[in-house]
Design a protein around this motif. Structure first.
Motif, PDB file in Angstrom:
ATOM      1  N   LEU A 340       0.942  -1.190   0.025  1.00 17.20           N
ATOM      2  CA  LEU A 340       0.055   0.024  -0.065  1.00 17.20           C
ATOM      3  C   LEU A 340       0.822   1.152  -0.038  1.00 17.20           C
ATOM      4  O   LEU A 340       2.113   1.170   0.484  1.00 17.20           O
ATOM      5  N   THR A 341       0.164   2.368  -0.324  1.00 21.05           N
ATOM      6  CA  THR A 341       1.107   3.616  -0.273  1.00 21.05           C
ATOM      7  C   THR A 341       0.604   4.460   0.909  1.00 21.05           C
ATOM      8  O   THR A 341      -0.663   4.150   1.386  1.00 21.05           O
ATOM      9  N   PRO A 342       1.176   5.510   1.500  1.00 21.85           N
ATOM     10  CA  PRO A 342       0.919   6.175   2.405  1.00 21.85           C
ATOM     11  C   PRO A 342      -0.357   6.903   2.246  1.00 21.85           C
ATOM     12  O   PRO A 342      -1.200   6.967   3.078  1.00 21.85           O
ATOM     13  N   PRO A 343      -0.593   7.505   1.014  1.00 28.18           N
ATOM     14  CA  PRO A 343      -1.951   8.170   0.781  1.00 28.18           C
ATOM     15  C   PRO A 343      -3.112   7.310   1.060  1.00 28.18           C
ATOM     16  O   PRO A 343      -4.158   7.780   1.409  1.00 28.18           O
ATOM     17  N   GLU A 344      -3.002   5.982   0.304  1.00 32.14           N
ATOM     18  CA  GLU A 344      -4.139   5.313   0.488  1.00 32.14           C
ATOM     19  C   GLU A 344      -4.436   4.728   1.919  1.00 32.14           C
ATOM     20  O   GLU A 344      -5.536   4.812   2.315  1.00 32.14           O
ATOM     21  N   VAL A 345      -3.583   4.775   2.839  1.00 27.05           N
ATOM     22  CA  VAL A 345      -3.779   4.714   4.023  1.00 27.05           C
ATOM     23  C   VAL A 345      -4.280   5.844   4.817  1.00 27.05           C
ATOM     24  O   VAL A 345      -5.338   5.692   5.465  1.00 27.05           O
ATOM     25  N   ALA A 346      -3.856   6.922   4.527  1.00 24.28           N
ATOM     26  CA  ALA A 346      -4.382   8.171   4.950  1.00 24.28           C
ATOM     27  C   ALA A 346      -5.874   8.340   4.506  1.00 24.28           C
ATOM     28  O   ALA A 346      -6.606   8.900   5.158  1.00 24.28           O
TER      29      ALA A 346
END
Length: 495
Positions: A340-346
């Motif tokens: 996953l990417t950080p923006p996806e988690v955010a």
């Protein structure tokens, strides 16, 4: 294969290992799904013959309870009073059900289980409770005891036990459908709403309309229905859900703990607390009538029940927010591993951000993108709950651990499939991949460079994540990234 590198000072905050291998290959935008393609779905479970028999038995039991209650109420009230009672009792149900579904926005439970709990409370619980309460009233009369004691000494125990029986069966046979206290509150709340609906039919149609018509005529019957509706539904309509929510807290705690003692004691404690609260609720008007002091009931409701009600509302809202933040606590493991990417988690951390992500998906991929984004968000939330369960050690048996690992793999595959519907097709963002430490971006002029993750990731999803290869079935628990080596093709010089 275990990862053998550590990440330092990145968005994931050094909480897990990164996958082995070199830099990822040059990114390419994923191909758009062909026209008319079907939005991917979560994998379905097979319905074996044992599950079919259990399902058939449950359906028959609920149907038998429904037939019994319709026959009993129809014979007791008459057709006209029954119709009036049904109409008046059904009116608040959509509002109450909507309140519990609002709590369940992050990870909605399967509709079949929600219907099961509501129908269990409406028909099975009411049928059993009605027979037990009538039997107790007959015994108390024979012993020379006032029938009002049934409401204090019998009804709270049998009603709370039967209302909770449906959610308890779900916890025993479908424990994975309990992701925490929020789910338990929803299941128990819907069971209580179903119970209260049928009970209100008796009060509104019987004690309200039928008694009023028999004594003074239809106008009086209508007035009594309105009076009972105001008292039982508008003012005290939260009573049954409030009582049974105590059991829900106990069931939710039991569902998310690995301690066997807590798994047994927490539901028992919650059920006993629900019985005590229900008994106190019924005791207050009995004391007011016996002593001729109506203020006893008023002070009891205001001083005891109202604070408990608002306390439970506050707890439910806090639990709802906690479930949303769970993705931010557990999914960074998958960020470090490159899944996953950080923006996806955010973008998963709040309902506002999730709505913004769906709006973005609609803009760049239409209705199919919105459906895929909803499925993506649901799968990601399930993955976070699954990971949290791994950390808590909920699965003690090897078979359960293997099943959890298999479900983790299926969720990762589902997330990759959903992502293909909306990621990489936004012309306003560069193409790039996330390798667990930084972004590797390709800009419209053909240049490529590595960019560290920002302190506050932009939402919803500003870059492409090239999906990793399907994970192999891991043998045991461990951090994400145990699924084999990642691609090691180097980036072009100067990237």
């Amino acid at each position: 294969m275990r990862p053998d590198q550590r990440v330092a000072g990145d968005y994931a905050d050094r909480m897990a290992d990164t996958p082995p291998g070199g830099a990822p290959p040059p990114p390419t935008a994923p191909a758009a799904p062909p026209p008319g393609s079907v939005t991917p779905r979560m994998p379905l479970r097979r319905l074996g013959w044992r599950r079919f028999l259990v399902l058939a038995g449950v359906v028959l039991l609920i149907a038998a309870g429904a037939v019994f209650m319709v026959f009993t109420l129809g014979e007791s009230l008459g057709a006209q009073a029954l119709l009036v009672g049904v109409i008046a009792a059904v009116l608040p149900v959509p509002v109450l059900v909507s309140c519990f579904l609002w709590l369940d926005r992050y990870e909605p439970e399967p509709l079949k289980y929600l219907i099961f709990c509501f129908a269990w409370g409406a028909f099975v619980s009411t049928a059993i409770s009605l027979n037990v309460n009538e039997g107790a009233a007959w015994l108390f009369k024979g012993w020379g005891l006032p029938s009002a004691l049934v409401a204090v000494l019998v009804a709270p125990f049998i009603e709370e036990l039967t209302k909770a029986a449906g959610p308890i069966l779900l916890l025993i046979f479908r424990r994975r459908e309990f992701s925490g206290v929020t789910d338990a509150l929803v299941y128990c709340g819907l069971s209580a709403v179903g119970f209260a609906m049928v009970e209100n039919i008796l009060y509104l149609g019987g004690y309200g309309y039928r008694v009023g018509v028999e004594e003074y005529g239809p106008a009086t019957g209508a007035q009594q229905v309105i009076a009972i509706f105001i008292v039982r539904i508008l003012i005290f309509g939260f009573a049954h859900p409030l009582f049974t929510s105590m059991t829900g807290v106990g069931l939710g705690i039991a569902a998310r703990t690995a301690d066997r003692r807590v798994r047994v004691l927490a539901p028992i404690a919650g059920l006993l607390l629900a019985m005590m609260l229900h008994g106190t609720w019924n005791l207050l008007p009995s004391l007011a009538v016996a002593t001729g002091q109506p203020l006893i009931a008023l002070y009891g409701y205001i001083g005891v029940m109202v604070p408990i009600f608002f306390g439970m509302v506050g707890l439910a809202i806090w639990l709802r927010a906690w479930e949303g933040r769970l993705t931010e606590r557990t999914l960074p493991d998958y960020v470090r591993a490159g899944w996953l990417t950080p923006p996806e988690v955010a973008a998963l951390g709040s309902l506002g951000r999730r709505h913004a992500a769906r709006t973005w998906a609609r803009r760049i991929a239409g209705d199919g993108g919105v459906k895929a984004m909803r499925g993506y968000q649901f799968a990601a939330t399930r993955l976070a709950l699954l990971r949290d369960g791994m950390r808590r050690g909920l699965d003690r048996k090897q078979a359960d651990r293997e099943r959890t690992a298999r479900e983790e793999r299926e969720l990762l595959e589902a997330i990759a499939a959903y992502r293909s519907f909306f990621v990489g097709r936004d012309p306003q963002t560069p193409v790039g991949v996330w390798d667990g430490q930084r972004y590797h971006l390709r800009f419209p002029d053909g240049s490529q460079r590595a960019v560290p993750a920002p302190d506050e990731p932009v939402v919803p999803i500003p870059v492409v994540l090239t999906p990793p290869p399907p994970p192999a079935h891991p043998a045991a628990y461990g951090p994400p990234g145990w699924y084999g080596p990642r691609p090691a093709a180097p980036w072009p010089p100067g990237a």
